[in-house]
Design a protein around this motif. Structure first.
Motif, PDB file in Angstrom:
ATOM      1  N   VAL A  52       0.859  -1.178   0.000  1.00 43.48           N
ATOM      2  CA  VAL A  52       0.000   0.000   0.000  1.00 43.48           C
ATOM      3  C   VAL A  52       0.898   1.233   0.000  1.00 43.48           C
ATOM      4  CG1 VAL A  52      -1.758   1.287   1.278  1.00 43.48           C
ATOM      5  CG2 VAL A  52      -1.813  -1.218   1.256  1.00 43.48           C
ATOM      6  N   MET A  53       0.553   2.215  -0.818  1.00 47.91           N
ATOM      7  CA  MET A  53       1.384   3.401  -0.951  1.00 47.91           C
ATOM      8  C   MET A  53       0.479   4.621  -1.197  1.00 47.91           C
ATOM      9  SD  MET A  53       4.424   3.732  -3.783  1.00 47.91           S
ATOM     10  CE  MET A  53       3.382   4.009  -5.219  1.00 47.91           C
ATOM     11  N   ARG A  54       0.804   5.712  -0.554  1.00 48.60           N
ATOM     12  CA  ARG A  54       0.054   6.949  -0.782  1.00 48.60           C
ATOM     13  C   ARG A  54       0.531   7.595  -2.080  1.00 48.60           C
ATOM     14  NH1 ARG A  54      -0.550  12.374   2.972  1.00 48.60           N
ATOM     15  NH2 ARG A  54      -1.990  13.412   1.547  1.00 48.60           N
ATOM     16  N   LEU A  55      -0.414   8.107  -2.859  1.00 52.57           N
ATOM     17  CA  LEU A  55      -0.077   8.819  -4.091  1.00 52.57           C
ATOM     18  C   LEU A  55       0.027  10.306  -3.809  1.00 52.57           C
ATOM     19  CD1 LEU A  55      -2.385   7.085  -6.717  1.00 52.57           C
ATOM     20  CD2 LEU A  55      -0.008   6.599  -6.171  1.00 52.57           C
ATOM     21  N   GLU A  56       0.895  10.960  -4.543  1.00 53.75           N
ATOM     22  CA  GLU A  56       0.994  12.408  -4.429  1.00 53.75           C
ATOM     23  C   GLU A  56      -0.264  13.020  -5.039  1.00 53.75           C
ATOM     24  OE1 GLU A  56       4.660  13.990  -5.932  1.00 53.75           O
ATOM     25  OE2 GLU A  56       5.769  12.246  -5.202  1.00 53.75           O
ATOM     26  N   ALA A  60      -3.232  10.298  -9.302  1.00 50.12           N
ATOM     27  CA  ALA A  60      -4.257   9.357  -9.742  1.00 50.12           C
ATOM     28  C   ALA A  60      -4.869   9.770 -11.074  1.00 50.12           C
ATOM     29  CB  ALA A  60      -5.337   9.222  -8.682  1.00 50.12           C
ATOM     30  N   SER A  61      -4.828  11.053 -11.386  1.00 48.89           N
ATOM     31  CA  SER A  61      -5.434  11.533 -12.630  1.00 48.89           C
ATOM     32  C   SER A  61      -4.703  11.011 -13.871  1.00 48.89           C
ATOM     33  CB  SER A  61      -5.483  13.061 -12.654  1.00 48.89           C
ATOM     34  OG  SER A  61      -4.179  13.599 -12.630  1.00 48.89           O
ATOM     35  N   TYR A  62      -3.526  10.433 -13.712  1.00 48.80           N
ATOM     36  CA  TYR A  62      -2.806   9.868 -14.847  1.00 48.80           C
ATOM     37  C   TYR A  62      -3.341   8.494 -15.255  1.00 48.80           C
ATOM     38  CZ  TYR A  62       0.508  13.631 -14.172  1.00 48.80           C
ATOM     39  OH  TYR A  62       1.075  14.869 -14.063  1.00 48.80           O
ATOM     40  N   PHE A  63      -4.230   7.924 -14.431  1.00 44.34           N
ATOM     41  CA  PHE A  63      -4.833   6.631 -14.750  1.00 44.34           C
ATOM     42  C   PHE A  63      -6.126   6.878 -15.524  1.00 44.34           C
ATOM     43  CE2 PHE A  63      -1.922   5.787 -11.397  1.00 44.34           C
ATOM     44  CZ  PHE A  63      -1.464   4.510 -11.622  1.00 44.34           C
ATOM     45  N   ASP A  67     -10.862  10.284 -12.189  1.00 41.77           N
ATOM     46  CA  ASP A  67     -11.118  11.704 -12.393  1.00 41.77           C
ATOM     47  C   ASP A  67     -10.797  12.443 -11.100  1.00 41.77           C
ATOM     48  OD1 ASP A  67     -11.994  14.243 -12.946  1.00 41.77           O
ATOM     49  OD2 ASP A  67     -13.998  13.628 -13.590  1.00 41.77           O
ATOM     50  N   GLN A  68      -9.613  13.026 -11.035  1.00 44.88           N
ATOM     51  CA  GLN A  68      -9.155  13.715  -9.836  1.00 44.88           C
ATOM     52  C   GLN A  68     -10.088  14.857  -9.460  1.00 44.88           C
ATOM     53  OE1 GLN A  68      -5.930  12.614  -8.469  1.00 44.88           O
ATOM     54  NE2 GLN A  68      -6.767  13.562  -6.656  1.00 44.88           N
ATOM     55  N   ALA A  69     -10.759  15.448 -10.423  1.00 41.19           N
ATOM     56  CA  ALA A  69     -11.669  16.561 -10.139  1.00 41.19           C
ATOM     57  C   ALA A  69     -12.840  16.119  -9.270  1.00 41.19           C
ATOM     58  CB  ALA A  69     -12.185  17.157 -11.447  1.00 41.19           C
ATOM     59  N   LYS A  70     -13.149  14.831  -9.286  1.00 41.27           N
ATOM     60  CA  LYS A  70     -14.265  14.325  -8.482  1.00 41.27           C
ATOM     61  C   LYS A  70     -13.830  13.863  -7.088  1.00 41.27           C
ATOM     62  CE  LYS A  70     -17.021  12.876 -12.416  1.00 41.27           C
ATOM     63  NZ  LYS A  70     -17.626  11.759 -13.134  1.00 41.27           N
ATOM     64  N   THR A  71     -12.562  14.047  -6.749  1.00 45.61           N
ATOM     65  CA  THR A  71     -12.075  13.651  -5.430  1.00 45.61           C
ATOM     66  C   THR A  71     -12.706  14.543  -4.369  1.00 45.61           C
ATOM     67  OG1 THR A  71      -9.958  12.898  -6.319  1.00 45.61           O
ATOM     68  CG2 THR A  71     -10.023  13.403  -3.973  1.00 45.61           C
ATOM     69  N   PRO A  72     -13.390  13.936  -3.400  1.00 51.44           N
ATOM     70  CA  PRO A  72     -14.017  14.736  -2.344  1.00 51.44           C
ATOM     71  C   PRO A  72     -12.979  15.520  -1.534  1.00 51.44           C
ATOM     72  CG  PRO A  72     -14.866  12.490  -2.352  1.00 51.44           C
ATOM     73  CD  PRO A  72     -13.693  12.516  -3.283  1.00 51.44           C
ATOM     74  N   ARG A  94      -7.858   4.129  -4.483  1.00 51.25           N
ATOM     75  CA  ARG A  94      -9.030   4.595  -3.746  1.00 51.25           C
ATOM     76  C   ARG A  94      -8.729   5.939  -3.085  1.00 51.25           C
ATOM     77  NH1 ARG A  94     -10.395   0.753  -6.221  1.00 51.25           N
ATOM     78  NH2 ARG A  94     -11.629  -1.023  -5.555  1.00 51.25           N
ATOM     79  N   GLU A  95      -9.799   6.691  -2.867  1.00 50.23           N
ATOM     80  CA  GLU A  95      -9.726   7.956  -2.133  1.00 50.23           C
ATOM     81  C   GLU A  95     -10.159   7.684  -0.700  1.00 50.23           C
ATOM     82  OE1 GLU A  95     -12.601   9.186  -4.850  1.00 50.23           O
ATOM     83  OE2 GLU A  95     -11.331  10.726  -5.733  1.00 50.23           O
ATOM     84  N   ILE A  96      -9.411   8.232   0.238  1.00 43.56           N
ATOM     85  CA  ILE A  96      -9.671   7.945   1.648  1.00 43.56           C
ATOM     86  C   ILE A  96      -9.661   9.244   2.449  1.00 43.56           C
ATOM     87  CG2 ILE A  96      -8.836   6.723   3.700  1.00 43.56           C
ATOM     88  CD1 ILE A  96      -7.365   4.835   1.803  1.00 43.56           C
ATOM     89  N   ARG A  97     -10.629   9.333   3.347  1.00 42.45           N
ATOM     90  CA  ARG A  97     -10.624  10.413   4.343  1.00 42.45           C
ATOM     91  C   ARG A  97     -10.737   9.720   5.700  1.00 42.45           C
ATOM     92  NH1 ARG A  97     -14.002  15.008   3.020  1.00 42.45           N
ATOM     93  NH2 ARG A  97     -15.573  13.444   2.627  1.00 42.45           N
ATOM     94  N   VAL A  98      -9.735   9.919   6.532  1.00 41.75           N
ATOM     95  CA  VAL A  98      -9.725   9.318   7.868  1.00 41.75           C
ATOM     96  C   VAL A  98      -9.923  10.430   8.882  1.00 41.75           C
ATOM     97  CG1 VAL A  98      -8.379   8.020   9.550  1.00 41.75           C
ATOM     98  CG2 VAL A  98      -8.186   7.472   7.123  1.00 41.75           C
ATOM     99  N   GLU A  99     -10.951  10.271   9.691  1.00 40.38           N
ATOM    100  CA  GLU A  99     -11.239  11.265  10.716  1.00 40.38           C
ATOM    101  C   GLU A  99     -11.196  10.602  12.086  1.00 40.38           C
ATOM    102  OE1 GLU A  99     -15.065  12.666   9.471  1.00 40.38           O
ATOM    103  OE2 GLU A  99     -14.217  13.923   7.892  1.00 40.38           O
ATOM    104  N   GLY A 100     -10.726  11.338  13.067  1.00 41.78           N
ATOM    105  CA  GLY A 100     -10.758  10.849  14.441  1.00 41.78           C
ATOM    106  C   GLY A 100      -9.581   9.988  14.842  1.00 41.78           C
ATOM    107  N   ILE A 101      -8.584   9.842  13.987  1.00 38.76           N
ATOM    108  CA  ILE A 101      -7.382   9.083  14.347  1.00 38.76           C
ATOM    109  C   ILE A 101      -6.203  10.037  14.224  1.00 38.76           C
ATOM    110  CG2 ILE A 101      -5.918   7.098  13.855  1.00 38.76           C
ATOM    111  CD1 ILE A 101      -8.319   5.742  12.556  1.00 38.76           C
ATOM    112  N   ASP A 102      -5.711  10.482  15.368  1.00 37.83           N
ATOM    113  CA  ASP A 102      -4.652  11.484  15.371  1.00 37.83           C
ATOM    114  C   ASP A 102      -3.250  10.878  15.298  1.00 37.83           C
ATOM    115  OD1 ASP A 102      -6.507  13.563  15.510  1.00 37.83           O
ATOM    116  OD2 ASP A 102      -6.591  13.442  17.697  1.00 37.83           O
TER     117      ASP A 102
END
Length: 136
Positions: A52-56, A60-63, A67-72, A94-102
């Motif tokens: 697993v690796m985080r993308l800059e 992702a828009s290169y795939f 559609d990076q414009a639709k990323t929340p 995948r796009e991920i938003r993690v809340e509540g884990i500091d």
């Protein structure tokens, strides 16, 4: 696999298909192939253990199907890579938003576990979407 990880990763990336939109399309941009080669090299170096690796931002828009414009707002984009039952390297973005884990370690562990769960269905199709054995 470990010994030849760099070459295998380049072959896998050069032959990878994007299929999340229901259509098969080659991943053709140099940047997308470089990203795939990097995560696939980690995969092969780890003896086939999923990675697993985080993308800059924006990568992702290169795939083709992303559609990076639709990323929340507030989401990060991650890629996971693994080998299916036929030994074909495949990936999930995948796009991920993690809340509540500091705590950064807990946050990363949570993301990795979720991404590996998301990768599972992608690995369910042996030899799909690409297979490096034909060129190896």
């Amino acid at each position: 696999m470990r010994k030849d990880a760099k070459r295998l990763a380049r072959l896998a990336a050069a032959n990878c298909l994007d299929y999340e939109t229901g259509r098969l399309r080659m991943v053709e941009t140099d940047r997308a192939r470089a990203i795939l080669a990097r995560v696939f090299e980690r995969l092969f170096t780890a003896g086939g253990e999923p990675q697993v690796m985080r993308l800059e931002e924006g990568d992702a828009s290169y795939f083709p199907s992303f559609d990076q414009a639709k990323t929340p707002e507030g989401c990060e984009t991650w890629i996971a890579a693994g080998l299916d039952g036929a030994g074909a390297a495949t990936y999930a973005i995948r796009e991920i938003r993690v809340e509540g884990i500091d705590d950064p370690r807990h946050r990363k562990a949570h993301i990795q576990a979720w991404m590996l769960d998301q990768l599972g269905p992608e690995l369910a199709f042996a030899g799909y979407p690409q297979d490096i054995r034909k060129d190896a």
